[in-house]
Design an enzyme around this catalytic site. Structure first.
Site, PDB file in Angstrom:
ATOM      1  CG  ASP A 140       4.033  40.410  23.028  1.00  0.00           C
ATOM      2  OD1 ASP A 140       4.774  40.764  22.086  1.00  0.00           O
ATOM      3  OD2 ASP A 140       3.350  39.378  22.985  1.00  0.00           O
ATOM      4  CG  ASN A 175       6.814  37.571  20.758  1.00  0.00           C
ATOM      5  OD1 ASN A 175       7.697  38.420  20.731  1.00  0.00           O
ATOM      6  ND2 ASN A 175       5.547  37.860  20.981  1.00  0.00           N
ATOM      7  CG  HIS A 180       2.633  38.896  18.081  1.00  0.00           C
ATOM      8  ND1 HIS A 180       1.332  39.043  18.504  1.00  0.00           N
ATOM      9  CD2 HIS A 180       3.318  39.924  18.638  1.00  0.00           C
ATOM     10  CE1 HIS A 180       1.227  40.098  19.276  1.00  0.00           C
ATOM     11  NE2 HIS A 180       2.414  40.658  19.374  1.00  0.00           N
ATOM     12  CB  CYS A 203      -2.974  38.950  19.650  1.00  0.00           C
ATOM     13  SG  CYS A 203      -1.977  39.267  18.171  1.00  0.00           S
TER      14      CYS A 203
END
Length: 145
Positions: free
Chosen positions: A142, A39, A50, A79
């Site tokens: 984030d 990241n 990311h 994610c």
């Protein structure tokens, strides 16, 4: 412990040492690491860097067929953005270090035929818990909170 998740953990630690968020990723093809990243949102002032995206970027341009037999290792559940990239490139397998800190889109991946394995790795979990305790505002940024 799988030596490849250790490589992802090393990437996560590298990101932490650079002042970023400790999430790491490696991409493996034919038992060889072909991409790695961590990241770098903080380091690059980026909205999208990311760990999984950084690892994909490190590979460079490849034909779609390149990804048909790779495995993506990541220290934290992917994610929605990283899941989208995994689906876009039709990456068939994802190995997740841990998903207690953050449950990403594992079910979406599975529903699209991606094999997802969660290791429930204590090192990955501790890295994130220690970071979040000290940097909750950055962590919330984030994950889009």
């Amino acid at each position: 412990m799988d030596s490849l998740i250790l490589e992802a953990i090393n990437e996560a630690k590298k990101g932490l040492m650079e002042g970023g968020i400790p999430i790491g990723s490696v991409i493996v093809k034919n038992a060889k690491i072909v991409g790695r990243g961590h990241n770098r949102r903080v380091q690059k002032g980026s909205a999208i860097f990311h760990a999984e995206i950084d690892a994909l970027e490190s590979i460079g341009r490849q034909p779609a067929s390149f990804y048909k037999d790779v495995t993506l290792y990541t220290t934290l559940s992917p994610c929605i953005m990283c899941t989208g990239a995994i689906l876009l490139y039709k990456i068939p397998q994802v190995i997740v270090g841990e998903n207690k800190t953050f449950m990403g889109e594992e079910e979406l991946l599975r529903s699209r035929g991606v094999k997802v394995e969660v290791l429930d790795d204590e090192t990955c979990f501790k890295l994130m818990q220690d970071f979040i305790f000290k940097n909750s505002v950055l962590w919330n940024e984030d994950i889009g909170v």
